[in-house]
Scaffold this active site. Structure first.
Site, short mmCIF file in Angstrom:
data_model
loop_
_atom_site.label_atom_id
_atom_site.label_comp_id
_atom_site.label_asym_id
_atom_site.label_seq_id
_atom_site.Cartn_x
_atom_site.Cartn_y
_atom_site.Cartn_z
N ARG A 199 3.82 19.07 8.61
CA ARG A 199 4.23 17.70 8.25
C ARG A 199 4.42 16.84 9.50
O ARG A 199 4.43 15.62 9.44
CB ARG A 199 5.49 17.72 7.38
CG ARG A 199 5.98 16.35 6.93
CD ARG A 199 6.75 16.38 5.60
NE ARG A 199 7.74 17.42 5.52
CZ ARG A 199 8.91 17.43 6.18
NH1 ARG A 199 9.23 16.44 6.98
NH2 ARG A 199 9.76 18.43 6.04
N TYR B 91 -5.06 -6.00 -3.14
CA TYR B 91 -5.27 -4.83 -3.99
C TYR B 91 -4.14 -4.75 -5.02
O TYR B 91 -2.97 -4.99 -4.67
CB TYR B 91 -5.29 -3.58 -3.10
CG TYR B 91 -5.38 -2.29 -3.87
CD1 TYR B 91 -6.56 -1.93 -4.53
CD2 TYR B 91 -4.31 -1.43 -3.95
CE1 TYR B 91 -6.65 -0.76 -5.24
CE2 TYR B 91 -4.39 -0.24 -4.66
CZ TYR B 91 -5.56 0.08 -5.31
OH TYR B 91 -5.64 1.26 -6.00
N ASP C 136 -5.43 -5.39 5.62
CA ASP C 136 -6.10 -4.35 4.83
C ASP C 136 -7.59 -4.64 4.95
O ASP C 136 -8.11 -5.61 4.41
CB ASP C 136 -5.63 -4.40 3.37
CG ASP C 136 -6.23 -3.26 2.54
OD1 ASP C 136 -7.33 -2.79 2.88
OD2 ASP C 136 -5.60 -2.86 1.55
N LYS D 47 -12.13 5.10 0.30
CA LYS D 47 -13.29 4.28 -0.01
C LYS D 47 -14.43 4.56 0.98
O LYS D 47 -14.91 5.65 1.05
CB LYS D 47 -12.88 2.81 -0.04
CG LYS D 47 -11.55 2.56 -0.79
CD LYS D 47 -11.62 2.89 -2.28
CE LYS D 47 -10.27 2.95 -2.97
NZ LYS D 47 -9.44 1.77 -2.84
C1 LIG Z 1 -8.01 1.50 -3.06
C2 LIG Z 1 -7.37 0.49 -2.22
C3 LIG Z 1 -6.05 0.66 -1.76
C4 LIG Z 1 -5.20 1.84 -2.16
O1 LIG Z 1 -5.70 3.02 -1.61
P1 LIG Z 1 -5.52 4.48 -2.29
O2 LIG Z 1 -6.26 5.36 -1.35
O3 LIG Z 1 -6.13 4.41 -3.67
O4 LIG Z 1 -4.06 4.75 -2.36
C5 LIG Z 1 -5.52 -0.31 -0.93
N1 LIG Z 1 -6.24 -1.40 -0.57
C6 LIG Z 1 -7.50 -1.59 -1.00
C7 LIG Z 1 -8.24 -2.81 -0.57
C8 LIG Z 1 -8.11 -0.66 -1.84
O5 LIG Z 1 -9.36 -0.86 -2.27
#
Ligand SMILES: *Cc1c(COP(=O)(O)O)cnc(C)c1O
Length: 395
Positions: A64, A117, A182, A207
């Site tokens: 961890r 998001y 983000d 993603k």
């Molecule tokens: C999917 C997504 C998230 C969240 O990510 P997870 O891996 O599903 O927790 C945050 N920001 C954007 C732009 C996303 O597409």
């Protein structure tokens, strides 16, 4: 690896610095949950260093605190983003939570620009983490900032409207307050927000970075200073990335530039065809004429990316007919995979956000979001045409 190398080279070679010493060609996958402590003094000192937020220590102590497989991915991603370091998490939401908790320790107020998001929007709107939020537009960031504002949160391209937000302008308005971007939709191949002055770059690595739909992960690329508090939060809240996820992400980075650029070229063609189709009311893609009113492509982003959205004529019922008719494209949330995915933001990813915010962000009942993969463009278009014919056919 020299940070001066070009992105395609960095993507292949970054995070492999210890391979020669180890005598390996592929990354070792270290699944240890704990590590032997041959020298107690060294173990204690290592524990103190890691718990205080250091990236490395002579002894990893416990998984961890540190894992070498995950650390290789973190080093590689930092090189691609042009940051000192990066910190990986169990998911994009774990990464966002850590950023907000770290901000919470500096001050109780954040400024955020919609659209975001759905999960991020909901996390902020519920006030669950004890942070007060002011929703701003790019133009009202400065007046929304207060003495206790500890973070400004933006997303570009924004989800799901693919709108581009001017990072440099937000940074200018935020002054000394750190800006978190983000950058999930862009990846470091198309956008490196620290070059625009951002303090932190967040990715849902689930993603494009993973790219094959088989890892859930998040990562924040940032300075050592911010990384220290993020690692402290990660250790205490336990949102660590599993080493197998770190391994797969590191492996996926090698092909990231090839995947993103190829999918982007296909997306550009599909966006043009959708925009000219009578059953489509509007196509959201910055690569289309008029799609980038602030001229951010070329200045902030190297291309419009591989995600687009569009409104089908006929609203919700037409969108359902469209989805039911598809034979190749998978109806699923998530994005950035080798295969093409489509989803209905109002009914799925953005369902959790307040109706009013959804409407003002332009997320209507006929909107579909398409994440373009690596299939042949004409096969994809044939499938989309099948959907569009079904959407237009009311019988
Ligand atoms: C999917 C997504 C998230 C969240 O990510 P997870 O891996 O599903 O927790 C945050 N920001 C954007 C732009 C996303 O597409």
């Amino acid at each position: 690896m020299r940070p001066t190398m070009r992105p395609a080279t960095l993507a292949v070679h970054a995070g492999r610095e210890d391979f020669e010493e180890l005598g390996v060609h592929a990354a070792p996958l270290d699944l240890s949950s704990t590590y032997p402590i041959p020298d107690l003094d060294e173990g204690t000192a290592s524990l103190d260093a890691l718990a205080g937020g250091d990236e490395n220590a002579p002894n990893a102590v416990y998984s961890r605190l540190r894992n070498p497989t995950v650390a290789r991915f973190e080093q590689a991603l930092a090189l691609l983003e042009g940051t000192e370091t990066s910190v990986a998490f169990a998911s994009g939401m774990a990464a966002m939570t850590a950023c907000l908790l770290a901000a919470r320790m500096r001050g109780g107020h954040v400024v955020a620009v919609r659209p975001l998001y759905g999960g991020t929007d909901h996390l902020l709107a519920t006030g669950m983490l004890g942070l007060e939020v002011t929703w701003a537009t790019v133009d009202t960031v400065r007046e929304s900032c207060r003495d206790d504002t500890s973070l400004v949160v933006i997303e570009t391209p924004a989800n799901p409207t693919c709108e581009l937000v001017d990072i440099a302008e937000v940074v200018r308005q935020a002054g000394d307050i750190p800006v978190l971007v983000d950058s999930t939709f862009a990846t470091p191949v198309l956008q490196r927000p620290v070059e625009q002055g951002a303090a932190m770059v967040l990715h849902s690595a689930t993603k494009f970075l993973g790219g094959h739909g088989d890892v859930l992960a998040g990562v924040v690329a940032t300075s050592e200073e911010h990384a220290h508090s993020l690692r402290q939060v990660r250790i205490l809240t336990g949102g660590v990335l599993h080493p197998l996820g770190g391994y797969l992400l590191h492996r996926g980075l090698a092909t990231l530039p090839v995947r993103v650029l190829h999918a982007q070229a296909t997306t550009q063609l599909i966006a043009g065809r959708l925009a000219g189709h009578p059953a489509v009311l509007r196509t959201y893609y910055a690569g289309l004429p008029g799609g980038d009113p602030r001229g951010l492509i070329g200045r902030q982003m190297d291309g419009a990316g591989a995600v687009l959205a569009f409104d089908v004529a006929g609203g919700y019922d037409a969108a359902v007919r469209f989805l039911d008719a598809l034979q190749l494209i998978t109806v699923a949330v998530s994005l950035g995979s080798v295969d093409t995915l489509i989803q209905h933001p109002a009914g799925l990813t953005h369902r959790v956000i307040e109706q009013e915010a959804r409407t003002s962000s332009g997320i209507g009942p006929g909107m579909l979001r398409l994440s373009v993969g690596l299939e042949d463009v004409d096969d994809l278009w044939e499938d989309l045409e099948r959907g569009l014919r079904a959407a237009a056919n009311r019988d």
